[in-house]
Motif scaffolding. Structure first.
Motif, PDB file in Angstrom:
ATOM      1  N   PHE A   5      62.168  21.883 -19.042  1.00 15.32           N
ATOM      2  CA  PHE A   5      61.899  20.466 -18.765  1.00 15.32           C
ATOM      3  C   PHE A   5      61.754  20.237 -17.269  1.00 15.32           C
ATOM      4  O   PHE A   5      62.157  21.067 -16.456  1.00 15.32           O
ATOM      5  CB  PHE A   5      63.020  19.590 -19.342  1.00 15.32           C
ATOM      6  N   ASP A   6      61.197  19.090 -16.913  1.00 17.13           N
ATOM      7  CA  ASP A   6      61.039  18.684 -15.518  1.00 17.13           C
ATOM      8  C   ASP A   6      62.368  18.070 -15.068  1.00 17.13           C
ATOM      9  O   ASP A   6      62.716  16.965 -15.458  1.00 17.13           O
ATOM     10  CB  ASP A   6      59.891  17.674 -15.406  1.00 17.13           C
ATOM     11  N   GLY A   7      63.094  18.808 -14.241  1.00 14.18           N
ATOM     12  CA  GLY A   7      64.420  18.375 -13.811  1.00 14.18           C
ATOM     13  C   GLY A   7      64.420  17.161 -12.903  1.00 14.18           C
ATOM     14  O   GLY A   7      65.470  16.562 -12.673  1.00 14.18           O
ATOM     15  N   LYS A   8      63.279  16.773 -12.368  1.00 16.30           N
ATOM     16  CA  LYS A   8      63.205  15.607 -11.485  1.00 16.30           C
ATOM     17  C   LYS A   8      62.727  14.355 -12.209  1.00 16.30           C
ATOM     18  O   LYS A   8      62.762  13.267 -11.659  1.00 16.30           O
ATOM     19  CB  LYS A   8      62.289  15.909 -10.306  1.00 16.30           C
ATOM     20  N   CYS A   9      62.284  14.514 -13.440  1.00 12.60           N
ATOM     21  CA  CYS A   9      61.754  13.404 -14.231  1.00 12.60           C
ATOM     22  C   CYS A   9      62.902  12.695 -14.957  1.00 12.60           C
ATOM     23  O   CYS A   9      63.641  13.330 -15.713  1.00 12.60           O
ATOM     24  CB  CYS A   9      60.735  13.954 -15.230  1.00 12.60           C
ATOM     25  N   GLN A  34      61.894  23.582 -12.272  1.00 16.15           N
ATOM     26  CA  GLN A  34      62.044  23.798 -10.838  1.00 16.15           C
ATOM     27  C   GLN A  34      62.926  25.015 -10.535  1.00 16.15           C
ATOM     28  O   GLN A  34      62.973  25.486  -9.412  1.00 16.15           O
ATOM     29  CB  GLN A  34      62.651  22.559 -10.163  1.00 16.15           C
ATOM     30  N   GLY A  35      63.609  25.531 -11.540  1.00 12.51           N
ATOM     31  CA  GLY A  35      64.486  26.685 -11.348  1.00 12.51           C
ATOM     32  C   GLY A  35      63.769  28.005 -11.592  1.00 12.51           C
ATOM     33  O   GLY A  35      62.645  28.046 -12.121  1.00 12.51           O
ATOM     34  N   GLU A  36      64.426  29.077 -11.240  1.00 11.70           N
ATOM     35  CA  GLU A  36      63.843  30.412 -11.373  1.00 11.70           C
ATOM     36  C   GLU A  36      63.558  30.777 -12.833  1.00 11.70           C
ATOM     37  O   GLU A  36      62.476  31.250 -13.165  1.00 11.70           O
ATOM     38  CB  GLU A  36      64.798  31.436 -10.767  1.00 11.70           C
ATOM     39  N   GLN A  37      64.514  30.552 -13.710  1.00 13.87           N
ATOM     40  CA  GLN A  37      64.325  30.896 -15.124  1.00 13.87           C
ATOM     41  C   GLN A  37      63.262  30.020 -15.782  1.00 13.87           C
ATOM     42  O   GLN A  37      62.443  30.499 -16.563  1.00 13.87           O
ATOM     43  CB  GLN A  37      65.649  30.767 -15.889  1.00 13.87           C
ATOM     44  N   GLY A  38      63.284  28.735 -15.464  1.00 12.88           N
ATOM     45  CA  GLY A  38      62.276  27.833 -16.023  1.00 12.88           C
ATOM     46  C   GLY A  38      60.871  28.215 -15.583  1.00 12.88           C
ATOM     47  O   GLY A  38      59.939  28.242 -16.392  1.00 12.88           O
ATOM     48  N   ALA A  39      60.710  28.547 -14.293  1.00 11.62           N
ATOM     49  CA  ALA A  39      59.402  28.961 -13.785  1.00 11.62           C
ATOM     50  C   ALA A  39      58.953  30.254 -14.459  1.00 11.62           C
ATOM     51  O   ALA A  39      57.771  30.416 -14.787  1.00 11.62           O
ATOM     52  CB  ALA A  39      59.465  29.130 -12.267  1.00 11.62           C
TER      53      ALA A  39
END
Length: 130
Positions: A5-9, A34-39
């Protein structure tokens, strides 16, 4: 099942909070794009994190789903009464996903954004990959 998910949304963070409340068995895990695993998960699905990304990603068992297919899979996983959302599969994907993309394009304008990613409560920290 991992939800990227988008952690800033703020809409996305509200969705994650909803899932934390209703996933009583704790089977859903989370990764901020925005994190390493998410990317890494986005990259594995042929996507790249960024302002223009307009999808939620669900990864499970080597497969991935986006847009409304991701939401419907998540709701099915939550069990009753959320499983009733499977009726959404009756609506053709192009129509469902067009509405999804409209909301996604306007999510920051309507719900806002945070300059920092959501920090999970200590009792949920183990369910977040980053």
């Amino acid at each position: 099942m991992i939800v990227v998910f988008d952690g800033k949304c703020l809409l996305c963070n509200g969705w994650v909070q909803f899932l934390l409340r209703h996933d009583r068995q704790g089977r859903i895990r989370f990764a901020s794009m925005q994190g390493e695993q998410g990317a890494r998960l986005l990259n594995g699905a042929g996507l790249s994190a960024g302002e223009g990304l307009q999808t939620l990603l669900v990864v499970e068992g080597g497969r991935s789903w986006q847009h409304t297919a991701a939401i419907l899979r998540i709701l099915h996983r939550l069990g009753w009464p959320w499983r009733l959302a499977w009726v959404g599969w009756l609506v053709p994907a192009p129509l469902r996903d067009a509405l999804y993309r409209l909301v996604a394009r306007n999510r920051y304008r309507i719900w806002g954004r945070s300059e920092v990613c959501m920090v999970p409560a200590p009792e949920h920290a183990g369910r977040f990959l980053d």
